[in-house]
Design a protein around this motif. Structure first.
Motif, PDB file in Angstrom:
ATOM      1  N   UNK A 120     -66.462  -4.309  -2.771  1.00  0.00           N
ATOM      2  CA  UNK A 120     -65.658  -5.508  -2.552  1.00  0.00           C
ATOM      3  C   UNK A 120     -64.167  -5.239  -2.725  1.00  0.00           C
ATOM      4  N   UNK A 121     -63.796  -4.481  -3.750  1.00  0.00           N
ATOM      5  CA  UNK A 121     -62.362  -4.234  -3.950  1.00  0.00           C
ATOM      6  C   UNK A 121     -61.831  -3.292  -2.859  1.00  0.00           C
ATOM      7  N   UNK A 122     -62.639  -2.352  -2.388  1.00  0.00           N
ATOM      8  CA  UNK A 122     -62.215  -1.500  -1.270  1.00  0.00           C
ATOM      9  C   UNK A 122     -62.012  -2.356  -0.013  1.00  0.00           C
ATOM     10  N   UNK A 123     -62.952  -3.250   0.260  1.00  0.00           N
ATOM     11  CA  UNK A 123     -62.830  -4.116   1.429  1.00  0.00           C
ATOM     12  C   UNK A 123     -61.612  -5.025   1.297  1.00  0.00           C
ATOM     13  N   UNK A 124     -61.379  -5.549   0.099  1.00  0.00           N
ATOM     14  CA  UNK A 124     -60.223  -6.418  -0.128  1.00  0.00           C
ATOM     15  C   UNK A 124     -58.920  -5.657   0.111  1.00  0.00           C
ATOM     16  N   UNK A 125     -58.878  -4.401  -0.296  1.00  0.00           N
ATOM     17  CA  UNK A 125     -57.679  -3.585  -0.079  1.00  0.00           C
ATOM     18  C   UNK A 125     -57.430  -3.367   1.410  1.00  0.00           C
ATOM     19  N   UNK A 126     -58.487  -3.141   2.171  1.00  0.00           N
ATOM     20  CA  UNK A 126     -58.340  -2.964   3.615  1.00  0.00           C
ATOM     21  C   UNK A 126     -57.803  -4.232   4.265  1.00  0.00           C
ATOM     22  N   UNK A 127     -58.338  -5.389   3.852  1.00  0.00           N
ATOM     23  CA  UNK A 127     -57.848  -6.659   4.392  1.00  0.00           C
ATOM     24  C   UNK A 127     -56.378  -6.860   4.025  1.00  0.00           C
ATOM     25  N   UNK A 128     -56.038  -6.574   2.775  1.00  0.00           N
ATOM     26  CA  UNK A 128     -54.657  -6.715   2.312  1.00  0.00           C
ATOM     27  C   UNK A 128     -53.715  -5.891   3.192  1.00  0.00           C
ATOM     28  N   UNK A 129     -54.062  -4.636   3.422  1.00  0.00           N
ATOM     29  CA  UNK A 129     -53.208  -3.759   4.214  1.00  0.00           C
ATOM     30  C   UNK A 129     -53.155  -4.190   5.673  1.00  0.00           C
ATOM     31  N   UNK A 130     -54.253  -4.728   6.188  1.00  0.00           N
ATOM     32  CA  UNK A 130     -54.252  -5.241   7.562  1.00  0.00           C
ATOM     33  C   UNK A 130     -53.347  -6.468   7.665  1.00  0.00           C
ATOM     34  N   UNK A 168     -53.361   4.504  -2.208  1.00  0.00           N
ATOM     35  CA  UNK A 168     -54.516   5.398  -2.139  1.00  0.00           C
ATOM     36  C   UNK A 168     -55.353   5.137  -0.901  1.00  0.00           C
ATOM     37  N   UNK A 169     -55.497   3.870  -0.532  1.00  0.00           N
ATOM     38  CA  UNK A 169     -56.237   3.527   0.685  1.00  0.00           C
ATOM     39  C   UNK A 169     -55.512   4.058   1.920  1.00  0.00           C
ATOM     40  N   UNK A 170     -54.196   3.919   1.935  1.00  0.00           N
ATOM     41  CA  UNK A 170     -53.419   4.426   3.076  1.00  0.00           C
ATOM     42  C   UNK A 170     -53.601   5.928   3.234  1.00  0.00           C
ATOM     43  N   UNK A 171     -53.614   6.644   2.120  1.00  0.00           N
ATOM     44  CA  UNK A 171     -53.830   8.101   2.209  1.00  0.00           C
ATOM     45  C   UNK A 171     -55.211   8.410   2.768  1.00  0.00           C
ATOM     46  N   UNK A 219     -63.490   5.440  -7.578  1.00  0.00           N
ATOM     47  CA  UNK A 219     -62.117   5.705  -8.001  1.00  0.00           C
ATOM     48  C   UNK A 219     -61.252   4.455  -7.832  1.00  0.00           C
ATOM     49  N   UNK A 220     -61.424   3.781  -6.703  1.00  0.00           N
ATOM     50  CA  UNK A 220     -60.614   2.593  -6.431  1.00  0.00           C
ATOM     51  C   UNK A 220     -60.872   1.505  -7.454  1.00  0.00           C
ATOM     52  N   UNK A 221     -62.135   1.295  -7.823  1.00  0.00           N
ATOM     53  CA  UNK A 221     -62.439   0.260  -8.812  1.00  0.00           C
ATOM     54  C   UNK A 221     -61.780   0.581 -10.151  1.00  0.00           C
ATOM     55  N   UNK A 222     -61.839   1.826 -10.567  1.00  0.00           N
ATOM     56  CA  UNK A 222     -61.193   2.219 -11.824  1.00  0.00           C
ATOM     57  C   UNK A 222     -59.682   2.021 -11.737  1.00  0.00           C
ATOM     58  N   UNK A 223     -59.089   2.331 -10.596  1.00  0.00           N
ATOM     59  CA  UNK A 223     -57.653   2.125 -10.409  1.00  0.00           C
ATOM     60  C   UNK A 223     -57.283   0.650 -10.512  1.00  0.00           C
ATOM     61  N   UNK A 224     -58.120  -0.210  -9.949  1.00  0.00           N
ATOM     62  CA  UNK A 224     -57.872  -1.652 -10.035  1.00  0.00           C
ATOM     63  C   UNK A 224     -57.920  -2.111 -11.490  1.00  0.00           C
TER      64      UNK A 224
END
Length: 212
Positions: free
Chosen positions: A30-40, A67-70, A88-93
């Motif tokens: 969910x947080x990975x998907x949310x990050x993709x939406x945010x960047x879009x 990190x998602x952009x990379x 990794x993304x969840x821990x970063x959040x």
């Protein structure tokens, strides 16, 4: 107040009793998907023939989004980007929320235990859930809902975050949830399809087939 979508999604998924997300493996996606939406929404990710492309080179200043952009530079599809490096993304959040003072982190009691996470101000997730509830229960057109709130509603419904969208809500407000999810197609058709497929992706991930 922190307002990037992955952090907001985490706060929606936080469970006091669990001292962390309601379901860690689901929340990773969910947080990975949310990050993709945010960047879009920011215009930083686009779609070209089903492949995700990055627009611009400047960093966002948010370690999670950067990190998602990379990850996206390699030219993956949306679904692959949702699964990629999700732990990794969840821990970063969590670390980002801790750095802002919204979350306290306690080391695990046992060598192989999980760290305990406590929201420092319960009114913050409560207010966020109220925002998403207003989007769900509102009478106005979906187009008038703030894009971030519509996206969070679509994600919470797809992820089965029951304190936000109950099973009864899924039935009663099916058309409204569907319309909020469909709004993502304006950003990228493949992104909408990926969010709709999240329930299946979550099942595959819990079965060990979802990537790393």
């Amino acid at each position: 107040m922190i307002d990037d979508l992955p952090c907001l999604m985490y706060l929606l998924a936080y469970d006091d009793a669990a001292e962390g997300p309601y379901d860690r493996s689901r929340t990773e996606l969910l947080v990975r998907a949310a990050a993709l939406v945010d960047l879009a929404l920011r215009g930083r990710l686009r779609e070209d023939g089903g492949t995700v492309t990055v627009s611009g080179t400047e960093p966002t200043g948010d370690p999670v989004l950067d990190g998602i952009l990379r990850d996206a530079v390699a030219g993956h599809g949306w679904k692959r980007l949702v699964r990629r490096h999700r732990k990794r993304t969840l821990t970063q959040v969590e670390d980002r929320l801790a750095a802002t003072g919204l979350l306290t982190v306690t080391a695990p009691r046992a060598p192989f235990g999980t760290r305990r996470l406590t929201v420092t101000d319960p009114t913050v997730p409560a207010a966020l859930r109220a925002r998403v509830s207003a989007a769900l229960n509102g009478q106005g057109p979906v187009q008038d809902i703030p894009a971030a709130d519509a996206a969070l509603l679509a994600l919470a419904a797809a992820g089965g975050v029951r304190p936000v969208v109950t099973r009864q809500d899924q039935k009663t407000f099916r058309a409204r949830i569907d319309a909020c999810t469909q709004c993502l197609a304006a950003l990228a058709p493949g992104l909408e399809k990926t969010i709709r497929a999240l329930p299946t992706t979550m099942i595959a991930a819990q079965g060990g087939m979802g990537g790393s």
